[in-house]
Scaffold this motif. Structure first.
Motif, PDB file in Angstrom:
ATOM      1  N   GLY A  63       0.697  -1.135   0.037  1.00 56.43           N
ATOM      2  CA  GLY A  63       0.142  -0.036   0.052  1.00 56.43           C
ATOM      3  C   GLY A  63       0.613   1.449  -0.104  1.00 56.43           C
ATOM      4  O   GLY A  63       0.575   2.164  -0.808  1.00 56.43           O
ATOM      5  N   GLN A  64       2.019   1.141   1.011  1.00 51.83           N
ATOM      6  CA  GLN A  64       2.954   2.541   0.839  1.00 51.83           C
ATOM      7  C   GLN A  64       3.539   2.333  -0.634  1.00 51.83           C
ATOM      8  O   GLN A  64       3.732   3.600  -1.099  1.00 51.83           O
ATOM      9  CB  GLN A  64       3.790   2.037   1.922  1.00 51.83           C
ATOM     10  N   GLU A  65       3.870   1.234  -1.258  1.00 44.62           N
ATOM     11  CA  GLU A  65       4.645   1.469  -2.517  1.00 44.62           C
ATOM     12  C   GLU A  65       3.693   1.970  -3.355  1.00 44.62           C
ATOM     13  O   GLU A  65       4.128   2.718  -4.433  1.00 44.62           O
ATOM     14  CB  GLU A  65       4.927   0.105  -2.802  1.00 44.62           C
ATOM     15  N   ILE A  66       2.374   1.567  -3.410  1.00 49.29           N
ATOM     16  CA  ILE A  66       1.451   2.212  -4.525  1.00 49.29           C
ATOM     17  C   ILE A  66       1.311   3.706  -4.119  1.00 49.29           C
ATOM     18  O   ILE A  66       0.978   4.518  -5.222  1.00 49.29           O
ATOM     19  CB  ILE A  66       0.277   1.355  -4.244  1.00 49.29           C
ATOM     20  N   PHE A  67       1.108   4.060  -3.117  1.00 51.59           N
ATOM     21  CA  PHE A  67       0.939   5.533  -2.541  1.00 51.59           C
ATOM     22  C   PHE A  67       2.143   6.148  -3.173  1.00 51.59           C
ATOM     23  O   PHE A  67       2.009   7.469  -3.680  1.00 51.59           O
ATOM     24  CB  PHE A  67       0.707   5.529  -1.124  1.00 51.59           C
ATOM     25  N   ASP A  68       3.231   5.917  -2.694  1.00 52.04           N
ATOM     26  CA  ASP A  68       4.589   6.716  -3.261  1.00 52.04           C
ATOM     27  C   ASP A  68       4.521   6.492  -4.705  1.00 52.04           C
ATOM     28  O   ASP A  68       5.037   7.664  -5.220  1.00 52.04           O
ATOM     29  CB  ASP A  68       5.826   5.842  -2.549  1.00 52.04           C
ATOM     30  N   GLN A  69       4.371   5.612  -5.499  1.00 46.50           N
ATOM     31  CA  GLN A  69       4.474   5.474  -6.833  1.00 46.50           C
ATOM     32  C   GLN A  69       3.346   6.458  -7.645  1.00 46.50           C
ATOM     33  O   GLN A  69       3.851   7.265  -8.323  1.00 46.50           O
ATOM     34  CB  GLN A  69       4.188   4.174  -7.439  1.00 46.50           C
ATOM     35  N   ALA A  70       2.328   6.377  -7.108  1.00 49.11           N
ATOM     36  CA  ALA A  70       1.174   7.405  -7.453  1.00 49.11           C
ATOM     37  C   ALA A  70       1.356   8.903  -7.283  1.00 49.11           C
ATOM     38  O   ALA A  70       1.472   9.842  -8.052  1.00 49.11           O
ATOM     39  CB  ALA A  70      -0.336   6.942  -6.892  1.00 49.11           C
ATOM     40  N   LEU A  71       2.227   9.154  -6.032  1.00 54.48           N
ATOM     41  CA  LEU A  71       2.424  10.539  -5.648  1.00 54.48           C
ATOM     42  C   LEU A  71       3.417  11.037  -6.642  1.00 54.48           C
ATOM     43  O   LEU A  71       3.417  12.169  -7.057  1.00 54.48           O
ATOM     44  CB  LEU A  71       2.993  10.579  -4.469  1.00 54.48           C
ATOM     45  N   ALA A  72       4.599  10.227  -6.708  1.00 56.08           N
ATOM     46  CA  ALA A  72       5.626  10.585  -7.480  1.00 56.08           C
ATOM     47  C   ALA A  72       5.184  10.900  -9.075  1.00 56.08           C
ATOM     48  O   ALA A  72       5.688  12.007  -9.649  1.00 56.08           O
ATOM     49  CB  ALA A  72       6.819   9.371  -7.819  1.00 56.08           C
ATOM     50  N   THR A  73       4.375   9.930  -9.621  1.00 59.74           N
ATOM     51  CA  THR A  73       3.973  10.322 -11.021  1.00 59.74           C
ATOM     52  C   THR A  73       3.067  11.498 -10.951  1.00 59.74           C
ATOM     53  O   THR A  73       3.080  12.277 -12.203  1.00 59.74           O
ATOM     54  CB  THR A  73       3.147   9.099 -11.572  1.00 59.74           C
ATOM     55  N   PHE A  74       2.140  11.851 -10.040  1.00 57.98           N
ATOM     56  CA  PHE A  74       1.512  12.927  -9.939  1.00 57.98           C
ATOM     57  C   PHE A  74       2.333  14.164 -10.053  1.00 57.98           C
ATOM     58  O   PHE A  74       1.955  15.182 -10.704  1.00 57.98           O
ATOM     59  CB  PHE A  74       0.644  12.927  -8.716  1.00 57.98           C
ATOM     60  N   ARG A  75       3.317  14.295  -9.089  1.00 64.04           N
ATOM     61  CA  ARG A  75       4.279  15.329  -9.029  1.00 64.04           C
ATOM     62  C   ARG A  75       4.880  15.589 -10.284  1.00 64.04           C
ATOM     63  O   ARG A  75       5.293  16.713 -10.702  1.00 64.04           O
ATOM     64  CB  ARG A  75       5.226  15.171  -7.964  1.00 64.04           C
ATOM     65  N   GLU A  76       5.200  14.515 -11.067  1.00 67.28           N
ATOM     66  CA  GLU A  76       5.748  14.591 -12.417  1.00 67.28           C
ATOM     67  C   GLU A  76       5.005  15.768 -13.315  1.00 67.28           C
ATOM     68  O   GLU A  76       5.136  16.408 -14.417  1.00 67.28           O
ATOM     69  CB  GLU A  76       6.087  13.316 -13.062  1.00 67.28           C
ATOM     70  N   GLY A  77       3.634  15.047 -13.205  1.00 62.74           N
ATOM     71  CA  GLY A  77       2.527  15.870 -14.156  1.00 62.74           C
ATOM     72  C   GLY A  77       2.340  17.292 -13.742  1.00 62.74           C
ATOM     73  O   GLY A  77       2.241  18.087 -14.444  1.00 62.74           O
ATOM     74  N   VAL A  78       2.489  17.372 -12.358  1.00 62.14           N
ATOM     75  CA  VAL A  78       2.354  18.842 -11.943  1.00 62.14           C
ATOM     76  C   VAL A  78       3.403  19.782 -12.488  1.00 62.14           C
ATOM     77  O   VAL A  78       3.356  20.795 -13.044  1.00 62.14           O
ATOM     78  CB  VAL A  78       2.315  19.115 -10.329  1.00 62.14           C
ATOM     79  N   ALA A  79       4.609  19.099 -12.374  1.00 59.05           N
ATOM     80  CA  ALA A  79       6.025  19.873 -12.989  1.00 59.05           C
ATOM     81  C   ALA A  79       5.860  20.049 -14.389  1.00 59.05           C
ATOM     82  O   ALA A  79       6.484  20.917 -14.917  1.00 59.05           O
ATOM     83  CB  ALA A  79       7.053  18.934 -12.702  1.00 59.05           C
ATOM     84  N   ALA A  80       5.207  18.982 -15.198  1.00 63.42           N
ATOM     85  CA  ALA A  80       4.984  19.227 -16.509  1.00 63.42           C
ATOM     86  C   ALA A  80       3.878  20.101 -16.904  1.00 63.42           C
ATOM     87  O   ALA A  80       3.600  20.300 -18.055  1.00 63.42           O
ATOM     88  CB  ALA A  80       4.782  17.986 -17.088  1.00 63.42           C
ATOM     89  N   GLY A  81       3.404  20.777 -15.953  1.00 63.07           N
ATOM     90  CA  GLY A  81       2.336  21.874 -16.119  1.00 63.07           C
ATOM     91  C   GLY A  81       0.969  21.401 -16.609  1.00 63.07           C
ATOM     92  O   GLY A  81       0.463  21.817 -17.523  1.00 63.07           O
ATOM     93  N   ARG A  82       0.568  20.098 -16.318  1.00 60.01           N
ATOM     94  CA  ARG A  82      -0.748  19.525 -16.504  1.00 60.01           C
ATOM     95  C   ARG A  82      -1.826  20.245 -15.793  1.00 60.01           C
ATOM     96  O   ARG A  82      -2.947  19.662 -16.074  1.00 60.01           O
ATOM     97  CB  ARG A  82      -0.688  17.984 -16.587  1.00 60.01           C
ATOM     98  N   LEU A  83      -1.591  20.854 -14.868  1.00 61.39           N
ATOM     99  CA  LEU A  83      -2.854  21.206 -13.906  1.00 61.39           C
ATOM    100  C   LEU A  83      -3.329  22.707 -14.652  1.00 61.39           C
ATOM    101  O   LEU A  83      -2.630  23.321 -14.823  1.00 61.39           O
ATOM    102  CB  LEU A  83      -2.430  21.469 -12.357  1.00 61.39           C
ATOM    103  N   GLN A  84      -4.525  22.769 -14.212  1.00 61.35           N
ATOM    104  CA  GLN A  84      -5.161  24.003 -14.794  1.00 61.35           C
ATOM    105  C   GLN A  84      -5.995  24.554 -13.566  1.00 61.35           C
ATOM    106  O   GLN A  84      -6.387  23.854 -12.845  1.00 61.35           O
ATOM    107  CB  GLN A  84      -6.039  23.776 -15.980  1.00 61.35           C
ATOM    108  N   LEU A  85      -6.183  25.777 -13.688  1.00 65.09           N
ATOM    109  CA  LEU A  85      -7.102  26.468 -12.558  1.00 65.09           C
ATOM    110  C   LEU A  85      -8.726  26.051 -13.009  1.00 65.09           C
ATOM    111  O   LEU A  85      -8.899  25.940 -14.143  1.00 65.09           O
ATOM    112  CB  LEU A  85      -6.934  28.143 -12.421  1.00 65.09           C
ATOM    113  N   LYS A  86      -9.555  25.904 -11.931  1.00 65.31           N
ATOM    114  CA  LYS A  86     -10.830  25.848 -12.302  1.00 65.31           C
ATOM    115  C   LYS A  86     -11.492  27.138 -12.959  1.00 65.31           C
ATOM    116  O   LYS A  86     -10.863  28.304 -12.410  1.00 65.31           O
ATOM    117  CB  LYS A  86     -11.646  25.341 -11.296  1.00 65.31           C
ATOM    118  N   PRO A  87     -12.443  27.027 -13.831  1.00 66.42           N
ATOM    119  CA  PRO A  87     -12.975  28.403 -14.305  1.00 66.42           C
ATOM    120  C   PRO A  87     -13.556  29.584 -13.235  1.00 66.42           C
ATOM    121  O   PRO A  87     -14.025  28.976 -12.241  1.00 66.42           O
ATOM    122  CB  PRO A  87     -14.195  27.937 -14.902  1.00 66.42           C
ATOM    123  N   GLY A  88     -13.341  30.485 -13.247  1.00 65.62           N
ATOM    124  CA  GLY A  88     -13.592  31.651 -12.410  1.00 65.62           C
ATOM    125  C   GLY A  88     -12.634  31.962 -11.241  1.00 65.62           C
ATOM    126  O   GLY A  88     -12.851  33.057 -10.665  1.00 65.62           O
TER     127      GLY A  88
END
Length: 222
Positions: free
Chosen positions: A66-91
């Motif tokens: 469970g910890q391994e899955i959590f760490d893997q998902a978090l690392a991939t998520f942070r890569e996406g953030v660094a790559a500019g994949r997040l946007q603000l919600k409208p307004g």
């Protein structure tokens, strides 16, 4: 009557459109270990914070995996953030700029880690709008418990009546209401239940729709 002076904002799914990336990265990590993960599964995690997510994954896959899955998902998520994949919600930027111009004090009140909060607010350009951040590490219990809002009130040094909360999820809404705070609801993953609609000050489709209400002196003194 007490005027609203402070605005407390959740972050994930309210200010920043994070849920699609959270779902994608968590699903990939779970599938890599042989566990299916649907959007219905994902909805149960929304707004609950990193401690809840880790605990749920460990209940599913055991402490180590469970910890391994959590760490893997978090690392991939942070890569996406660094790559500019997040946007603000409208307004969002329109409301935050209005609030700052009108003299409101804005806080982030999120169950996410401080690293995620600071990184995401920086990469999306909204960090200068906030005076303080109350994050997952700052509280003992995550949403739907009231801890994050009790801590925000303590740090701000204000009466409950002076705060207005913005939330998108059921767990966040319950957290704010458990603190006795007036709450504006902007649903994200799931529609608001009739009970949530009845208890919210407002239930809106887009966050900047609150601006006319914040300009109303009588409404600001709810």
């Amino acid at each position: 009557m007490t005027q609203k002076t402070h605005l407390f904002f959740d972050m994930d799914g309210l200010l920043i459109d994070t849920e699609a990336l959270y779902f994608e990265t968590r699903q990939a990590a779970l599938l890599a270990h042989g566990y299916p993960y649907s959007k219905e599964d994902h909805a149960a995690y929304a707004g609950r914070g990193w401690r809840y997510t880790l605990s749920r994954l460990q209940d599913l896959a055991g402490p180590s995996q469970g910890q391994e899955i959590f760490d893997q998902a978090l690392a991939t998520f942070r890569e996406g953030v660094a790559a500019g994949r997040l946007q603000l919600k409208p307004g969002v930027e329109k409301l935050l700029a209005f609030a700052k111009d009108q003299g409101y004090v804005s806080y982030i009140t999120s169950a996410s880690t401080r690293y995620n909060v600071l990184t995401m607010t920086e990469t999306t350009g909204i960090q200068p709008y906030f005076e303080a951040y109350v994050c997952g590490e700052d509280i003992e219990r995550s949403k739907p418990y009231p801890d994050v809002y009790e801590e925000a009130l303590k740090r701000a040094g204000i009466a409950r009546e002076a705060a207005l909360v913005f939330e998108d999820s059921e767990s966040g809404f319950l957290s704010a209401r458990a603190s006795g705070l007036d709450t504006v609801l902007i649903p994200d993953l799931l529609p608001a239940s009739p009970q949530m609609r009845d208890q919210a000050c407002l239930c809106l489709d887009q966050i900047d729709e609150v601006i006319p209400y914040l300009m109303d002196e009588e409404w600001r003194s709810l």
